[in-house]
Design a protein around this motif. Structure first.
Motif, mmCIF file in Angstrom:
data_model
loop_
_atom_site.group_PDB
_atom_site.id
_atom_site.type_symbol
_atom_site.label_atom_id
_atom_site.label_comp_id
_atom_site.label_asym_id
_atom_site.label_seq_id
_atom_site.Cartn_x
_atom_site.Cartn_y
_atom_site.Cartn_z
ATOM 1 N N GLY A 1 70.258 -24.956 141.186
ATOM 2 C CA GLY A 1 71.548 -24.293 141.079
ATOM 3 C C GLY A 1 72.527 -24.932 142.064
ATOM 4 O O GLY A 1 72.144 -25.686 142.958
ATOM 5 N N GLU A 2 73.792 -24.636 141.901
ATOM 6 C CA GLU A 2 74.806 -25.219 142.778
ATOM 7 C C GLU A 2 74.592 -24.765 144.226
ATOM 8 O O GLU A 2 74.449 -23.570 144.485
ATOM 9 N N PRO A 3 74.569 -25.692 145.173
ATOM 10 C CA PRO A 3 74.393 -25.289 146.573
ATOM 11 C C PRO A 3 75.639 -24.585 147.102
ATOM 12 O O PRO A 3 76.763 -25.052 146.891
ATOM 13 N N ASP A 4 75.449 -23.444 147.756
ATOM 14 C CA ASP A 4 76.589 -22.770 148.361
ATOM 15 C C ASP A 4 76.662 -23.030 149.871
ATOM 16 O O ASP A 4 77.580 -22.593 150.543
ATOM 17 N N ILE A 5 75.669 -23.770 150.396
ATOM 18 C CA ILE A 5 75.731 -24.334 151.749
ATOM 19 C C ILE A 5 75.482 -25.825 151.625
ATOM 20 O O ILE A 5 74.495 -26.238 151.007
ATOM 21 N N VAL A 6 76.359 -26.626 152.180
ATOM 22 C CA VAL A 6 76.162 -28.082 152.221
ATOM 23 C C VAL A 6 76.298 -28.531 153.667
ATOM 24 O O VAL A 6 77.302 -28.235 154.323
ATOM 25 N N TYR B 1 74.067 -16.387 151.399
ATOM 26 C CA TYR B 1 73.924 -17.671 150.724
ATOM 27 C C TYR B 1 72.546 -17.796 150.086
ATOM 28 O O TYR B 1 71.578 -17.200 150.530
ATOM 29 N N ARG B 2 72.474 -18.620 149.038
ATOM 30 C CA ARG B 2 71.234 -18.709 148.275
ATOM 31 C C ARG B 2 70.620 -20.112 148.247
ATOM 32 O O ARG B 2 69.408 -20.256 148.182
ATOM 33 N N THR B 3 71.449 -21.157 148.258
ATOM 34 C CA THR B 3 70.946 -22.520 148.121
ATOM 35 C C THR B 3 71.644 -23.435 149.110
ATOM 36 O O THR B 3 72.881 -23.418 149.208
ATOM 37 N N ALA B 4 70.872 -24.234 149.827
ATOM 38 C CA ALA B 4 71.437 -25.136 150.827
ATOM 39 C C ALA B 4 71.007 -26.570 150.546
ATOM 40 O O ALA B 4 69.846 -26.828 150.223
ATOM 41 N N LEU B 5 71.955 -27.484 150.679
ATOM 42 C CA LEU B 5 71.680 -28.914 150.565
ATOM 43 C C LEU B 5 71.928 -29.554 151.927
ATOM 44 O O LEU B 5 73.023 -29.452 152.481
ATOM 45 N N ILE B 6 70.890 -30.190 152.479
ATOM 46 C CA ILE B 6 71.002 -30.885 153.757
ATOM 47 C C ILE B 6 70.944 -32.380 153.481
ATOM 48 O O ILE B 6 69.914 -32.901 153.029
ATOM 49 N N VAL B 7 72.039 -33.073 153.729
ATOM 50 C CA VAL B 7 72.121 -34.515 153.482
ATOM 51 C C VAL B 7 71.898 -35.253 154.796
ATOM 52 O O VAL B 7 72.536 -34.945 155.804
ATOM 53 N N GLY B 8 71.012 -36.243 154.756
ATOM 54 C CA GLY B 8 70.641 -36.931 155.982
ATOM 55 C C GLY B 8 69.533 -36.194 156.701
ATOM 56 O O GLY B 8 69.468 -36.185 157.926
ATOM 57 N N ALA B 9 68.656 -35.576 155.926
ATOM 58 C CA ALA B 9 67.593 -34.746 156.502
ATOM 59 C C ALA B 9 66.566 -35.598 157.229
ATOM 60 O O ALA B 9 66.261 -36.720 156.820
ATOM 61 N N GLY B 10 66.050 -35.051 158.315
ATOM 62 C CA GLY B 10 65.046 -35.735 159.115
ATOM 63 C C GLY B 10 64.247 -34.730 159.915
ATOM 64 O O GLY B 10 64.297 -33.523 159.659
ATOM 65 N N MET C 1 82.573 -25.736 144.840
ATOM 66 C CA MET C 1 82.824 -24.455 145.498
ATOM 67 C C MET C 1 84.191 -23.867 145.173
ATOM 68 O O MET C 1 84.355 -22.641 145.171
ATOM 69 N N LEU C 2 85.169 -24.709 144.923
ATOM 70 C CA LEU C 2 86.526 -24.214 144.697
ATOM 71 C C LEU C 2 86.626 -23.236 143.516
ATOM 72 O O LEU C 2 87.293 -22.199 143.643
ATOM 73 N N PRO C 3 85.989 -23.510 142.376
ATOM 74 C CA PRO C 3 86.087 -22.549 141.269
ATOM 75 C C PRO C 3 85.512 -21.176 141.621
ATOM 76 O O PRO C 3 85.963 -20.151 141.096
ATOM 77 N N ARG C 4 84.518 -21.142 142.511
ATOM 78 C CA ARG C 4 83.888 -19.873 142.894
ATOM 79 C C ARG C 4 84.574 -19.232 144.095
ATOM 80 O O ARG C 4 84.290 -18.086 144.436
ATOM 81 N N ARG D 1 84.090 -19.713 147.239
ATOM 82 C CA ARG D 1 83.162 -19.367 148.302
ATOM 83 C C ARG D 1 82.217 -20.536 148.552
ATOM 84 O O ARG D 1 82.023 -21.385 147.684
ATOM 85 N N GLY D 2 81.655 -20.552 149.749
ATOM 86 C CA GLY D 2 80.712 -21.593 150.122
ATOM 87 C C GLY D 2 80.918 -21.984 151.570
ATOM 88 O O GLY D 2 81.850 -21.522 152.240
ATOM 89 N N ALA D 3 80.033 -22.828 152.065
ATOM 90 C CA ALA D 3 80.126 -23.297 153.450
ATOM 91 C C ALA D 3 79.766 -24.770 153.510
ATOM 92 O O ALA D 3 78.795 -25.212 152.891
ATOM 93 N N ILE D 4 80.558 -25.516 154.250
ATOM 94 C CA ILE D 4 80.317 -26.938 154.479
ATOM 95 C C ILE D 4 80.248 -27.157 155.984
ATOM 96 O O ILE D 4 81.220 -26.893 156.697
ATOM 97 N N LEU D 5 79.100 -27.594 156.465
ATOM 98 C CA LEU D 5 78.881 -27.777 157.903
ATOM 99 C C LEU D 5 78.634 -29.254 158.196
ATOM 100 O O LEU D 5 77.813 -29.892 157.537
ATOM 101 N N LEU D 6 79.350 -29.785 159.178
ATOM 102 C CA LEU D 6 79.284 -31.203 159.514
ATOM 103 C C LEU D 6 78.768 -31.369 160.937
ATOM 104 O O LEU D 6 79.302 -30.765 161.869
ATOM 105 N N THR D 7 77.738 -32.193 161.092
ATOM 106 C CA THR D 7 77.124 -32.405 162.402
ATOM 107 C C THR D 7 77.781 -33.583 163.107
ATOM 108 O O THR D 7 77.653 -34.728 162.679
ATOM 109 N N GLY D 8 78.476 -33.285 164.205
ATOM 110 C CA GLY D 8 79.137 -34.306 164.996
ATOM 111 C C GLY D 8 78.374 -34.592 166.275
ATOM 112 O O GLY D 8 77.200 -34.259 166.422
#
Length: 230
Positions: free
Chosen positions: A77-82, A6-15, A124-127, A129-136
């Protein structure tokens, strides 16, 4: 384990907790990191340390989430990890809870996650590939007394993760849900005993999942100290 691709990661709700550990480990693995939060001023030291880019977002606001993804794409660039780490805990007796506050909690814990997963999937669907991780949390497995709003949101998050994994997995997108079953060490909770989860160890588990080959993907990881009852 496969090589880290993976090359780019977006972390939403970062702290400062799990997100900070993730940013450090991802950056050390050569990944460009985007940190997004409602209050971005708290992220400045981490951005300097990791070379991450900072973005402002209200995760429960549809247009804001769409704009966030456009801004990240334009700069990195488009994040491939979210990764969705946003959370809002509301507790109290059922008979006394403020409905507006409960609605806000559900917006952050569940609806915001849907908005982020939707935007990630569209890219991610057009490519394929990718990863989506959800913190529970523990609350996504069992609802505790005086914690109905948090349980409602985290149960919904887990349902979203299961549905997204079944829909997107066959299309090359790895969706995983992480049950953080226990207290996490922090500046406010410096307990370094085995009674608390080390955020660096949690982040390592996320990276281990990201390295899994697609013929042996994990959909859910349950992390707790060995001393935690469950």
């Amino acid at each position: 384990m496969t090589a880290f691709s993976y090359r780019t990661a977006l972390i939403v709700g970062a702290g400062p907790g799990i997100s900070a550990s993730l940013a450090r480990k991802l950056s050390a693995s050569g990944v460009q990191v985007a940190l997004a939060a409602r209050h971005v001023e708290k992220l400045a030291p981490l951005a300097v340390e990791t070379g991450a880019s900072i973005f402002s977002v209200d995760a429960s606001e549809q247009d804001g989430v769409a704009r966030l993804f456009d801004e990240v794409e334009a700069r990195l660039g488009e994040p491939d990890i979210v990764i969705y780490n946003a959370s809002m805990a509301v507790r109290g007796p059922l008979a006394e809870l403020d409905p507006a506050t409960v609605a806000q909690s559900l917006s952050v814990n569940a609806f915001g996650a849907f908005l982020v997963v939707q935007q990630a999937a569209r890219r991610m669907l057009p490519r394929e590939r990718g990863a989506i991780l959800l913190t529970g949390a523990t609350a996504g497995i069992k609802g505790f007394a005086r914690s109905a709003p948090f349980a409602m949101g985290k149960f919904a998050l887990r349902g979203l993760a299961q549905s997204a994994a079944r829909e997107l997995g066959p299309k090359g997108i790895h969706v995983a849900h992480f049950v953080i079953d226990g207290g996490v060490r922090s500046a406010k909770r410096p307990d370094a005993s085995d009674n608390t989860l080390d955020p660096d160890a949690i982040a390592q588990s996320y990276l281990d999942v990201l390295r899994q080959p697609r013929n042996a993907w994990t959909m859910e990881v349950d992390l707790r100290p060995w001393a935690e009852t469950f």
